[in-house]
Write a protein that holds these residues in place. Structure first.
Motif, PDB file in Angstrom:
ATOM      1  N   SER A 440     -30.471 -39.048  -0.067  1.00 22.79           N
ATOM      2  CA  SER A 440     -30.902 -39.720  -1.300  1.00 22.79           C
ATOM      3  C   SER A 440     -31.997 -40.746  -1.022  1.00 22.79           C
ATOM      4  O   SER A 440     -32.106 -41.273   0.087  1.00 22.79           O
ATOM      5  N   LYS A 441     -32.775 -41.001  -2.054  1.00 21.77           N
ATOM      6  CA  LYS A 441     -33.780 -42.065  -2.028  1.00 21.77           C
ATOM      7  C   LYS A 441     -33.602 -42.850  -3.314  1.00 21.77           C
ATOM      8  O   LYS A 441     -33.956 -42.380  -4.396  1.00 21.77           O
ATOM      9  N   GLU A 442     -33.006 -44.033  -3.182  1.00 22.87           N
ATOM     10  CA  GLU A 442     -32.620 -44.828  -4.342  1.00 22.87           C
ATOM     11  C   GLU A 442     -33.184 -46.233  -4.242  1.00 22.87           C
ATOM     12  O   GLU A 442     -33.758 -46.625  -3.215  1.00 22.87           O
ATOM     13  N   ILE A 443     -32.998 -46.981  -5.319  1.00 20.32           N
ATOM     14  CA  ILE A 443     -33.491 -48.363  -5.382  1.00 20.32           C
ATOM     15  C   ILE A 443     -32.302 -49.299  -5.279  1.00 20.32           C
ATOM     16  O   ILE A 443     -31.259 -49.094  -5.916  1.00 20.32           O
ATOM     17  N   TYR A 444     -32.483 -50.343  -4.446  1.00 22.51           N
ATOM     18  CA  TYR A 444     -31.435 -51.310  -4.176  1.00 22.51           C
ATOM     19  C   TYR A 444     -31.979 -52.717  -4.416  1.00 22.51           C
ATOM     20  O   TYR A 444     -33.200 -52.940  -4.426  1.00 22.51           O
ATOM     21  N   SER A 445     -31.072 -53.659  -4.567  1.00 21.63           N
ATOM     22  CA  SER A 445     -31.433 -55.063  -4.736  1.00 21.63           C
ATOM     23  C   SER A 445     -30.620 -55.892  -3.758  1.00 21.63           C
ATOM     24  O   SER A 445     -29.420 -55.638  -3.555  1.00 21.63           O
ATOM     25  N   MET A 446     -31.265 -56.887  -3.153  1.00 19.19           N
ATOM     26  CA  MET A 446     -30.572 -57.731  -2.183  1.00 19.19           C
ATOM     27  C   MET A 446     -31.027 -59.175  -2.346  1.00 19.19           C
ATOM     28  O   MET A 446     -32.217 -59.446  -2.524  1.00 19.19           O
ATOM     29  N   ASP A 447     -30.060 -60.092  -2.293  1.00 17.42           N
ATOM     30  CA  ASP A 447     -30.365 -61.517  -2.342  1.00 17.42           C
ATOM     31  C   ASP A 447     -31.106 -61.913  -1.073  1.00 17.42           C
ATOM     32  O   ASP A 447     -30.729 -61.517   0.033  1.00 17.42           O
ATOM     33  N   ASN A 460     -28.813 -37.624  -7.301  1.00 15.34           N
ATOM     34  CA  ASN A 460     -27.926 -36.678  -6.620  1.00 15.34           C
ATOM     35  C   ASN A 460     -28.581 -36.041  -5.403  1.00 15.34           C
ATOM     36  O   ASN A 460     -28.171 -34.980  -4.955  1.00 15.34           O
ATOM     37  N   GLY A 461     -29.597 -36.687  -4.882  1.00  7.53           N
ATOM     38  CA  GLY A 461     -30.324 -36.136  -3.750  1.00  7.53           C
ATOM     39  C   GLY A 461     -31.549 -35.359  -4.177  1.00  7.53           C
ATOM     40  O   GLY A 461     -32.570 -35.367  -3.489  1.00  7.53           O
ATOM     41  N   LEU A 462     -31.468 -34.691  -5.314  1.00  7.19           N
ATOM     42  CA  LEU A 462     -32.632 -33.973  -5.843  1.00  7.19           C
ATOM     43  C   LEU A 462     -33.524 -34.901  -6.661  1.00  7.19           C
ATOM     44  O   LEU A 462     -34.716 -34.655  -6.811  1.00  7.19           O
ATOM     45  N   ILE A 463     -32.934 -35.954  -7.220  1.00 13.52           N
ATOM     46  CA  ILE A 463     -33.686 -36.946  -7.988  1.00 13.52           C
ATOM     47  C   ILE A 463     -33.920 -38.161  -7.092  1.00 13.52           C
ATOM     48  O   ILE A 463     -32.956 -38.750  -6.570  1.00 13.52           O
ATOM     49  N   LYS A 464     -35.154 -38.510  -6.904  1.00 15.06           N
ATOM     50  CA  LYS A 464     -35.500 -39.636  -6.028  1.00 15.06           C
ATOM     51  C   LYS A 464     -36.156 -40.736  -6.856  1.00 15.06           C
ATOM     52  O   LYS A 464     -36.976 -40.458  -7.730  1.00 15.06           O
ATOM     53  N   SER A 465     -35.794 -41.985  -6.562  1.00 17.98           N
ATOM     54  CA  SER A 465     -36.345 -43.152  -7.265  1.00 17.98           C
ATOM     55  C   SER A 465     -37.021 -44.062  -6.251  1.00 17.98           C
ATOM     56  O   SER A 465     -36.447 -44.361  -5.192  1.00 17.98           O
ATOM     57  N   PHE A 466     -38.213 -44.512  -6.562  1.00 16.87           N
ATOM     58  CA  PHE A 466     -38.968 -45.348  -5.623  1.00 16.87           C
ATOM     59  C   PHE A 466     -40.034 -46.134  -6.373  1.00 16.87           C
ATOM     60  O   PHE A 466     -40.166 -46.011  -7.588  1.00 16.87           O
ATOM     61  N   ARG A 467     -40.778 -46.936  -5.629  1.00 20.80           N
ATOM     62  CA  ARG A 467     -41.878 -47.772  -6.147  1.00 20.80           C
ATOM     63  C   ARG A 467     -41.414 -48.708  -7.265  1.00 20.80           C
ATOM     64  O   ARG A 467     -41.934 -48.698  -8.381  1.00 20.80           O
ATOM     65  N   PRO A 468     -40.385 -49.566  -7.027  1.00 21.84           N
ATOM     66  CA  PRO A 468     -39.921 -50.486  -8.071  1.00 21.84           C
ATOM     67  C   PRO A 468     -40.905 -51.629  -8.299  1.00 21.84           C
ATOM     68  O   PRO A 468     -41.555 -52.105  -7.370  1.00 21.84           O
ATOM     69  N   GLU A 469     -41.041 -52.061  -9.564  1.00 23.87           N
ATOM     70  CA  GLU A 469     -41.847 -53.224  -9.924  1.00 23.87           C
ATOM     71  C   GLU A 469     -41.145 -53.961 -11.057  1.00 23.87           C
ATOM     72  O   GLU A 469     -40.833 -53.364 -12.092  1.00 23.87           O
ATOM     73  N   LYS A 475     -36.833 -59.377 -16.551  1.00 26.24           N
ATOM     74  CA  LYS A 475     -35.736 -58.766 -17.306  1.00 26.24           C
ATOM     75  C   LYS A 475     -35.722 -57.250 -17.196  1.00 26.24           C
ATOM     76  O   LYS A 475     -34.693 -56.620 -17.457  1.00 26.24           O
ATOM     77  N   ARG A 476     -36.845 -56.647 -16.825  1.00 26.45           N
ATOM     78  CA  ARG A 476     -36.923 -55.199 -16.732  1.00 26.45           C
ATOM     79  C   ARG A 476     -37.484 -54.790 -15.385  1.00 26.45           C
ATOM     80  O   ARG A 476     -38.129 -55.571 -14.688  1.00 26.45           O
ATOM     81  N   MET A 477     -37.265 -53.534 -15.082  1.00 27.50           N
ATOM     82  CA  MET A 477     -37.804 -52.958 -13.857  1.00 27.50           C
ATOM     83  C   MET A 477     -38.399 -51.599 -14.185  1.00 27.50           C
ATOM     84  O   MET A 477     -37.794 -50.797 -14.916  1.00 27.50           O
ATOM     85  N   ALA A 478     -39.584 -51.333 -13.676  1.00 28.14           N
ATOM     86  CA  ALA A 478     -40.207 -50.013 -13.790  1.00 28.14           C
ATOM     87  C   ALA A 478     -40.195 -49.363 -12.415  1.00 28.14           C
ATOM     88  O   ALA A 478     -40.302 -50.052 -11.386  1.00 28.14           O
ATOM     89  N   TYR A 479     -40.063 -48.069 -12.393  1.00 24.82           N
ATOM     90  CA  TYR A 479     -40.069 -47.348 -11.119  1.00 24.82           C
ATOM     91  C   TYR A 479     -40.462 -45.898 -11.385  1.00 24.82           C
ATOM     92  O   TYR A 479     -40.490 -45.431 -12.535  1.00 24.82           O
ATOM     93  N   ILE A 480     -40.784 -45.206 -10.309  1.00 24.50           N
ATOM     94  CA  ILE A 480     -41.133 -43.786 -10.414  1.00 24.50           C
ATOM     95  C   ILE A 480     -39.908 -42.958 -10.043  1.00 24.50           C
ATOM     96  O   ILE A 480     -39.257 -43.215  -9.022  1.00 24.50           O
ATOM     97  N   ARG A 481     -39.605 -41.978 -10.872  1.00 30.14           N
ATOM     98  CA  ARG A 481     -38.513 -41.051 -10.588  1.00 30.14           C
ATOM     99  C   ARG A 481     -39.120 -39.661 -10.383  1.00 30.14           C
ATOM    100  O   ARG A 481     -39.927 -39.196 -11.192  1.00 30.14           O
ATOM    101  N   SER A 482     -38.716 -39.027  -9.288  1.00 21.71           N
ATOM    102  CA  SER A 482     -39.237 -37.706  -8.931  1.00 21.71           C
ATOM    103  C   SER A 482     -38.118 -36.675  -9.046  1.00 21.71           C
ATOM    104  O   SER A 482     -37.051 -36.834  -8.440  1.00 21.71           O
ATOM    105  N   THR A 483     -38.392 -35.624  -9.817  1.00 20.19           N
ATOM    106  CA  THR A 483     -37.471 -34.493  -9.938  1.00 20.19           C
ATOM    107  C   THR A 483     -38.266 -33.221  -9.710  1.00 20.19           C
ATOM    108  O   THR A 483     -39.149 -32.878 -10.517  1.00 20.19           O
ATOM    109  N   SER A 484     -37.999 -32.556  -8.586  1.00 23.49           N
ATOM    110  CA  SER A 484     -38.740 -31.334  -8.228  1.00 23.49           C
ATOM    111  C   SER A 484     -40.244 -31.593  -8.233  1.00 23.49           C
ATOM    112  O   SER A 484     -41.043 -30.820  -8.787  1.00 23.49           O
ATOM    113  N   ASN A 485     -40.624 -32.746  -7.664  1.00 24.14           N
ATOM    114  CA  ASN A 485     -42.032 -33.162  -7.537  1.00 24.14           C
ATOM    115  C   ASN A 485     -42.698 -33.452  -8.882  1.00 24.14           C
ATOM    116  O   ASN A 485     -43.930 -33.513  -8.966  1.00 24.14           O
TER     117      ASN A 485
END
Length: 657
Positions: A440-447, A460-469, A475-485
């Motif tokens: 998996s490639k997911e987005i995490y948050s850490m103090d 689920n491994g096929l859906i990857k999330s990256f490039r958070p801003e 209050k919001r977060m934008a990111y890129i989600r990749s599904t089958s490229n």
């Protein structure tokens, strides 16, 4: 010379010929209240006043070439002018028969004139006084108030910008400002935070000190007692005075000591000491390099410097001295490290450097010759720098203190296999990052100060999330989600909840927040021309930008901190062999190419200065990667580094708090 009647008083001395135009002059208003000598009778009414102005001395001194935030201009030279007003009053005495008596007075003055830069100072500069107005009033039987409006003019060619000066109405458009940038490169002086002023006073010799025969020397020692920042209006007066919204009020104590030879047989040397208190102000911008003036003063990054430019002292009579002091008060910005960049010096190693905004005083803060430190980003407070480092074999997040160069690994290799992208939360308390963990490639948050992490996207491994801003308000977060490229932008809250897809094009290359409700993004695929658009995340309405320009490939887009502009890296053909930086102005919906490269050039990164008036970018136009800057004021390009780097990535420091 005019003879006028004003309130039945004959006014003699007003000049009837005054220069129509001049670039080197000073307007003076000389007021005083003087007493009719004791050996003269009291006055019933004034009959006439005669005034003659005379220049007694001049001296040319060097000055900076600059313009203050208030609008004062220095062109490299000013002339110190000393002179006197010779005044004679006729009055009817308040005695029987009302005989006519006269009283004569001299008034010394001293001031300066900023000289035009085209004046030839190798030949004498002639200063001519012109009396523009005389006002006199008897306020008691022995007291007379007088005001003289005096123009002193230095012989010079007129200051005339001529037809080369652009129309004010055309300055608002980005495209028009670019067209007239050549004019400003030649005519706009360096803007600095200063004021210049003259202190004039009469000093009486205290008893029982002896009378004055001759002044020997004058010692001046100015001291700053206190400073404070106040708010003021913004605008420009008809007289040309600028107000920026901020002033620094400065309280001064000026210690003075005058040594003189006494009017005695032995001509002994005596001294008179006096302290003069003065309050002045300096108009300053609201921010310098994006940082509030209050914060700069508090952190001692804006420091006062006061200079005594000229002292003029002359004996008025045996007990009085006229003194004039020309002072120059400036607030000097002390540069701090503002640019952080990753310098790839070999195929296996890259280190981080920090430098001033002009590229000077580069200082290395990591020392990993066999490892890479990449993608640096300043914290929102400007106190720390995050980066990705492969010092543990895989790219992990690290935090670096630029003051001490201490380095702390933020994410451990035992938990995550690699970190690919990240961003700071706007308050600087958390880092949001994209990490590979298993399949998996997911987005995490850490103090930032803790070690606990929180997963905020779930695939689920096929859906990857990256490039958070994070959005500017956090209050919001934008990111890129990749599904089958297929790549699209998704939006969620800061915890990853309430997520939704906002683009449907499927080929997102890059994006940036414009404000809390809008994003800009680049999309494109294959041999089709890339598009840049603005999208409202609430209505999902999108509008194309950078239209009208032949930009085939668009690679990276960034919004200015004031949200007025977008800058992107683009190429005119699908060969991607000549990159340029393009600028888009949202207000006027116009775009321009601001680099205009004509040979093979790769531009790999760009960043905005925090005050939105400069763009910093990385270009290999000389064969190696270096950092350049372009000012939006005059579109002047400057090379800031001189390296042999294979790659450079840059980050500009936010405001000091």
């Amino acid at each position: 010379m005019k003879n006028l009647l004003d309130d039945l008083i004959e006014i003699i001395g007003i000049d009837d010929v005054i220069p129509e135009q001049s670039g080197s002059f000073k307007q003076l208003q000389i007021q005083e209240t003087f007493s009719i000598p004791e050996n003269k009778p009291e006055a019933e009414h004034i009959l006439s006043i005669r005034v003659n102005a005379e220049i007694t001395g001049t001296q040319i001194i060097e000055t900076p070439i600059a313009q203050s935030n208030e609008g004062q201009v220095l062109l490299g030279k000013k002339i110190i002018v000393q002179g006197k007003l010779i005044q004679k009053i006729e009055y009817a005495a308040d005695v029987e028969g009302q005989p006519v008596h006269t009283a004569e007075f001299e008034k010394l003055f001293s001031d300066y004139i900023v000289l035009d830069d085209d004046i030839d100072c190798s030949s004498p500069v002639i200063v001519t006084p012109y009396i523009e107005d005389i006002y006199v009033k008897l306020i008691s039987k022995r007291k007379v108030f007088k005001n003289i409006v005096l123009l002193i003019n230095a012989a010079s060619s007129a200051f005339n910008l001529g037809s080369g000066k652009p129309d004010e109405k055309r300055k608002k458009s980005l495209a028009n400002r670019y067209e007239i940038s050549k004019y400003y490169k030649c005519n706009v002086k360096e803007e600095r935070c200063f004021t210049q002023f003259v202190l004039k006073e009469k000093i009486e010799i205290p008893r029982p000190k002896p009378d004055i025969e001759q002044i020997v020397t004058t010692i001046i020692d100015p001291e700053i007692l206190s400073m404070k920042v106040i708010n003021t209006i913004k605008g420009r007066s008809r007289e040309g005075q600028n107000l920026s919204g901020k002033k620094i009020i400065v309280e001064l104590k000026i210690k003075q000591k005058i040594l003189y030879a006494a009017d005695l047989i032995c001509r002994s040397i005596h001294g008179v000491e006096k302290e003069h208190y003065q309050s002045v102000y300096v108009v300053v911008p609201e921010r310098i390099e994006g940082t509030d003036i209050e914060a700069l003063l508090r952190n001692k990054l804006l420091q006062p410097k006061i200079t005594v430019e000229d002292v003029f002292a002359r004996k008025v009579d045996e007990r009085k001295i006229f003194k004039s002091i020309v002072l120059f008060l400036e607030f000097v910005y002390i540069p701090s490290y503002e640019i952080c960049y990753s310098y790839q010096h070999s195929s296996s190693g890259s280190n981080l450097f920090v430098a001033y905004e002009n590229g000077r005083h580069a200082h290395q803060i990591t020392y990993d010759d066999d490892h890479k430190n990449i993608k640096p980003k300043w914290s929102p407070s400007g106190q720390e720098i995050a980066c990705l480092s492969d010092c543990l074999g895989k790219f992990m997040l690290c935090l670096i203190d630029p003051e001490t160069s201490s380095k702390r690994v933020f994410t451990q290799a035992g938990i995550f296999e690699a970190i690919s992208s990240y961003c700071w939360s706007p308050d600087g308390g958390r880092i949001i990052f994209s990490a590979v963990k298993g399949i998996s490639k997911e987005i995490y948050s850490m103090d930032v100060r803790g070690s606990e992490y929180e997963q905020i996207t779930w695939g689920n491994g096929l859906i990857k999330s990256f490039r958070p801003e994070c959005s500017p308000d956090g209050k919001r977060m934008a990111y890129i989600r990749s599904t089958s490229n297929i790549l699209n932008i998704w939006i969620s809250d800061a915890k990853g909840l309430d997520s939704s897809q906002i683009t449907a094009c499927g080929y997102i290359k890059d994006f940036d927040w414009m404000d809390d409700d809008k994003l800009v993004f680049i999309s494109g695929k294959g041999n089709k021309q890339d598009e840049a658009s603005v999208i409202d995340i609430n209505s999902l309405e999108a509008e194309r930008i950078f239209t009208g320009l032949d930009i085939f490939a668009k690679k990276l887009i960034r919004i200015s901190p004031d949200n007025q502009y977008a800058a992107l890296i683009g190429a005119k053909s699908n060969k991607n062999d000549v990159d340029d930086v393009y600028l888009y102005e949202f207000k006027n919906k116009c775009a321009i190419n601001i680099t205009k490269n004509f040979c093979t050039t790769k531009i790999s990164d760009l960043a905005w200065g925090i005050d939105s008036n400069k763009i910093y970018y990385v270009s290999d136009e000389l064969g190696y990667c270096n950092i350049y800057s372009i000012s939006l004021r005059d579109f002047c390009k400057k090379q800031l580094t001189n390296t042999t780097a294979a790659d450079i990535q840059i980050s500009y420091r936010p405001r000091i708090r």
